[in-house]
Motif scaffolding. Structure first.
Motif, PDB file in Angstrom:
ATOM      1  N   VAL A 305      29.733  35.918  -9.580  1.00  0.00           N
ATOM      2  CA  VAL A 305      28.410  35.937  -8.964  1.00  0.00           C
ATOM      3  C   VAL A 305      27.483  35.057  -9.797  1.00  0.00           C
ATOM      4  O   VAL A 305      27.588  35.004 -11.028  1.00  0.00           O
ATOM      5  CB  VAL A 305      27.865  37.385  -8.870  1.00  0.00           C
ATOM      6  CG1 VAL A 305      27.741  38.013 -10.243  1.00  0.00           C
ATOM      7  CG2 VAL A 305      26.544  37.423  -8.121  1.00  0.00           C
ATOM      8  N   LEU A 306      26.597  34.341  -9.108  1.00  0.00           N
ATOM      9  CA  LEU A 306      25.661  33.457  -9.808  1.00  0.00           C
ATOM     10  C   LEU A 306      24.655  34.255 -10.619  1.00  0.00           C
ATOM     11  O   LEU A 306      24.237  35.346 -10.221  1.00  0.00           O
ATOM     12  CB  LEU A 306      24.919  32.569  -8.802  1.00  0.00           C
ATOM     13  CG  LEU A 306      25.737  31.451  -8.143  1.00  0.00           C
ATOM     14  CD1 LEU A 306      24.868  30.707  -7.134  1.00  0.00           C
ATOM     15  CD2 LEU A 306      26.285  30.488  -9.179  1.00  0.00           C
ATOM     16  N   CYS A 307      24.263  33.679 -11.736  1.00  0.00           N
ATOM     17  CA  CYS A 307      23.282  34.308 -12.611  1.00  0.00           C
ATOM     18  C   CYS A 307      22.343  33.215 -13.123  1.00  0.00           C
ATOM     19  O   CYS A 307      22.789  32.126 -13.491  1.00  0.00           O
ATOM     20  CB  CYS A 307      24.016  34.974 -13.772  1.00  0.00           C
ATOM     21  SG  CYS A 307      22.983  36.012 -14.800  1.00  0.00           S
ATOM     22  N   TYR A 308      21.023  33.489 -13.127  1.00  0.00           N
ATOM     23  CA  TYR A 308      20.026  32.478 -13.487  1.00  0.00           C
ATOM     24  C   TYR A 308      19.189  32.942 -14.680  1.00  0.00           C
ATOM     25  O   TYR A 308      18.963  34.144 -14.874  1.00  0.00           O
ATOM     26  CB  TYR A 308      19.095  32.191 -12.306  1.00  0.00           C
ATOM     27  CG  TYR A 308      19.795  31.593 -11.115  1.00  0.00           C
ATOM     28  CD1 TYR A 308      20.052  30.223 -11.036  1.00  0.00           C
ATOM     29  CD2 TYR A 308      20.218  32.396 -10.057  1.00  0.00           C
ATOM     30  CE1 TYR A 308      20.701  29.672  -9.956  1.00  0.00           C
ATOM     31  CE2 TYR A 308      20.872  31.847  -8.958  1.00  0.00           C
ATOM     32  CZ  TYR A 308      21.107  30.489  -8.920  1.00  0.00           C
ATOM     33  OH  TYR A 308      21.759  29.949  -7.839  1.00  0.00           O
ATOM     34  N   PHE A 309      18.718  31.941 -15.442  1.00  0.00           N
ATOM     35  CA  PHE A 309      17.832  32.204 -16.574  1.00  0.00           C
ATOM     36  C   PHE A 309      16.666  31.231 -16.502  1.00  0.00           C
ATOM     37  O   PHE A 309      16.854  30.039 -16.234  1.00  0.00           O
ATOM     38  CB  PHE A 309      18.586  32.049 -17.895  1.00  0.00           C
ATOM     39  CG  PHE A 309      19.790  32.941 -17.999  1.00  0.00           C
ATOM     40  CD1 PHE A 309      19.658  34.260 -18.398  1.00  0.00           C
ATOM     41  CD2 PHE A 309      21.043  32.468 -17.645  1.00  0.00           C
ATOM     42  CE1 PHE A 309      20.769  35.091 -18.478  1.00  0.00           C
ATOM     43  CE2 PHE A 309      22.150  33.289 -17.719  1.00  0.00           C
ATOM     44  CZ  PHE A 309      22.016  34.601 -18.127  1.00  0.00           C
ATOM     45  N   CYS A 310      15.478  31.746 -16.739  1.00  0.00           N
ATOM     46  CA  CYS A 310      14.271  30.924 -16.613  1.00  0.00           C
ATOM     47  C   CYS A 310      13.956  30.151 -17.891  1.00  0.00           C
ATOM     48  O   CYS A 310      13.108  29.263 -17.883  1.00  0.00           O
ATOM     49  CB  CYS A 310      13.079  31.797 -16.213  1.00  0.00           C
ATOM     50  SG  CYS A 310      12.601  33.019 -17.481  1.00  0.00           S
ATOM     51  N   SER A 311      14.642  30.477 -19.003  1.00  0.00           N
ATOM     52  CA  SER A 311      14.338  29.815 -20.275  1.00  0.00           C
ATOM     53  C   SER A 311      15.550  29.884 -21.191  1.00  0.00           C
ATOM     54  O   SER A 311      16.485  30.662 -20.981  1.00  0.00           O
ATOM     55  CB  SER A 311      13.141  30.500 -20.951  1.00  0.00           C
ATOM     56  OG  SER A 311      13.480  31.835 -21.292  1.00  0.00           O
ATOM     57  N   LEU A 312      15.521  29.074 -22.250  1.00  0.00           N
ATOM     58  CA  LEU A 312      16.567  29.118 -23.264  1.00  0.00           C
ATOM     59  C   LEU A 312      16.587  30.465 -23.972  1.00  0.00           C
ATOM     60  O   LEU A 312      17.655  30.968 -24.364  1.00  0.00           O
ATOM     61  CB  LEU A 312      16.356  27.995 -24.284  1.00  0.00           C
ATOM     62  CG  LEU A 312      16.719  26.578 -23.810  1.00  0.00           C
ATOM     63  CD1 LEU A 312      16.237  25.552 -24.832  1.00  0.00           C
ATOM     64  CD2 LEU A 312      18.232  26.456 -23.603  1.00  0.00           C
ATOM     65  N   HIS A 313      15.423  31.055 -24.127  1.00  0.00           N
ATOM     66  CA  HIS A 313      15.318  32.361 -24.793  1.00  0.00           C
ATOM     67  C   HIS A 313      16.094  33.420 -24.013  1.00  0.00           C
ATOM     68  O   HIS A 313      16.879  34.195 -24.612  1.00  0.00           O
ATOM     69  CB  HIS A 313      13.852  32.756 -24.922  1.00  0.00           C
ATOM     70  CG  HIS A 313      13.651  34.134 -25.482  1.00  0.00           C
ATOM     71  ND1 HIS A 313      13.918  34.444 -26.799  1.00  0.00           N
ATOM     72  CD2 HIS A 313      13.230  35.284 -24.887  1.00  0.00           C
ATOM     73  CE1 HIS A 313      13.664  35.724 -27.009  1.00  0.00           C
ATOM     74  NE2 HIS A 313      13.248  36.258 -25.865  1.00  0.00           N
ATOM     75  N   CYS A 314      15.907  33.457 -22.682  1.00  0.00           N
ATOM     76  CA  CYS A 314      16.607  34.453 -21.860  1.00  0.00           C
ATOM     77  C   CYS A 314      18.114  34.221 -21.889  1.00  0.00           C
ATOM     78  O   CYS A 314      18.901  35.173 -21.958  1.00  0.00           O
ATOM     79  CB  CYS A 314      16.090  34.404 -20.422  1.00  0.00           C
ATOM     80  SG  CYS A 314      14.419  35.073 -20.226  1.00  0.00           S
ATOM     81  N   TYR A 315      18.511  32.962 -21.842  1.00  0.00           N
ATOM     82  CA  TYR A 315      19.946  32.656 -21.862  1.00  0.00           C
ATOM     83  C   TYR A 315      20.574  33.026 -23.204  1.00  0.00           C
ATOM     84  O   TYR A 315      21.677  33.588 -23.264  1.00  0.00           O
ATOM     85  CB  TYR A 315      20.187  31.182 -21.563  1.00  0.00           C
ATOM     86  CG  TYR A 315      21.635  30.776 -21.652  1.00  0.00           C
ATOM     87  CD1 TYR A 315      22.596  31.360 -20.827  1.00  0.00           C
ATOM     88  CD2 TYR A 315      22.060  29.830 -22.586  1.00  0.00           C
ATOM     89  CE1 TYR A 315      23.935  31.001 -20.928  1.00  0.00           C
ATOM     90  CE2 TYR A 315      23.394  29.458 -22.690  1.00  0.00           C
ATOM     91  CZ  TYR A 315      24.331  30.051 -21.861  1.00  0.00           C
ATOM     92  OH  TYR A 315      25.644  29.703 -21.957  1.00  0.00           O
ATOM     93  N   SER A 316      19.873  32.733 -24.301  1.00  0.00           N
ATOM     94  CA  SER A 316      20.419  33.040 -25.626  1.00  0.00           C
ATOM     95  C   SER A 316      20.539  34.555 -25.823  1.00  0.00           C
ATOM     96  O   SER A 316      21.503  35.029 -26.447  1.00  0.00           O
ATOM     97  CB  SER A 316      19.535  32.435 -26.723  1.00  0.00           C
ATOM     98  OG  SER A 316      18.232  32.984 -26.672  1.00  0.00           O
TER      99      SER A 316
END
Length: 327
Positions: A305-316
């Motif tokens: 399932v696709l997953c999205y992050f609005c910033s590098l902080h959220c992804y990290s």
């Protein structure tokens, strides 16, 4: 089916009365209630399963609530069918229909629409914005030639059962989670590489996604579309969605409205539009459905399932949790 003799007598009496004749000499017989055999009940159901039996000159009864015209080699939806405003169930399966008229949405009582085994290449966005929004509960589009469904498809919020098997779908509608009443979803044997992020919001009884070429998720290989610094348009769009600011085509250009309608949701709950980080993660389908048909021959019930992050902080932050759980 009127009695001819009585009808002639009545017309003669009507002519004499119009001429001013004495009512005492009018040839009127006492009224006798009609027999049940003489009264034709309104026809509510008609089933036609061969081209030979398909009516070419006669109209369909306007009282019909259930009409099936299968195996009739129909290339289009008959305009006479579109005037049957009492229809609740319409079965046009096993025909050669390539396109659906927008006026099909005028059948505001229609609850079940079966288009199984036709030649459809698209499902009209106009139908999704019609009266079918409130009435349509069952939709069968299986065994057609669909590659995608319109964004507006998720406006059919009365849907309870949806069949999309044996098409060429490359994706499911990104807002599929808006179908809150949906209980049975079948999209087996398509070309789905992954499921939309909104898929997590579904609450199903039965789910069948067997035979799709799902990709192997890899959270460590992201698709980075993040632009730093964010553009003014991205900042304004995010603010509009996050703060639920009303908008419409009377305030914004139509293309901007469409962009806002497909805004992605980060793991933190905030919105992002064209600037994001995208990955696919594994989801156990039992999280959204009570009964799950295996997605492959190996006994699997998981899908990407696709997953999205609005910033590098959220992804990290996500990456830290992922590495800790897998370590």
């Amino acid at each position: 089916q009127a009695n001819v003799i009585n009808l002639k007598t009545f017309l003669s009496a009507l002519r004499l009365a119009h001429q001013g004749s004495d009512t005492g000499v009018l040839p009127l017989s006492p009224l006798v209630p009609a027999k049940n055999s003489e009264v034709e009940k309104p026809k509510t159901k008609m089933i036609i399963t061969s081209r030979r039996d398909y009516p070419l000159t006669k109209s369909f009864p306007f009282s019909l609530e259930h009409l099936q015209t299968s195996y009739c080699k129909l290339a289009r939806v008959d305009s006479r069918v579109l005037s049957l405003r009492k229809l609740r169930k319409l079965d046009l399966s096993h025909n050669h229909i390539k396109q659906l008229p927008a006026t099909l949405g005028d059948l505001v009582c229609l609850q079940e629409l079966d288009l199984h085994d036709n030649h459809l290449e698209a499902f009209s966005a106009a139908l999704c914005s019609s009266g079918l929004q409130k009435s349509l509960q069952l939709l069968d589009l299986s065994q057609n030639q669909l590659r995608a469904l319109p964004l507006e498809f998720c406006q059919l919020r009365a849907l309870v059962r949806l069949r999309l098997d044996d098409n060429a779908l490359l994706r499911l509608p990104c807002r599929i989670g808006q179908l809150r009443r949906l209980r049975c979803l079948s999209a087996a044997r398509n070309r789905l590489p992954f499921l939309p992020c909104d898929f997590r919001k579904l609450c199903l009884d039965n789910l069948d996604l067997f035979g799709n070429p799902f990709e192997q998720p890899n959270p460590l290989v992201p698709n980075i579309q993040l632009k730093i610094p964010l553009t003014l348009l991205e900042c304004a769009a995010r603010a509009a969605v996050n703060h639920r600011i009303p908008y419409g085509c009377h305030l914004l250009p139509s293309h901007l409205c469409k962009d806002l309608e497909v805004a992605k949701t980060c793991q933190c709950g905030r919105a992002c539009l064209s600037s994001f980080i995208q990955i696919t993660v594994t989801m156990n389908l039992h999280l959204v459905a009570h009964t799950v048909v295996l997605v492959d021959n190996m006994g699997g019930t998981e899908a990407p399932v696709l997953c999205y992050f609005c910033s590098l902080h959220c992804y990290s932050q996500f990456l830290d949790r992922h590495l800790q759980s897998s370590g």
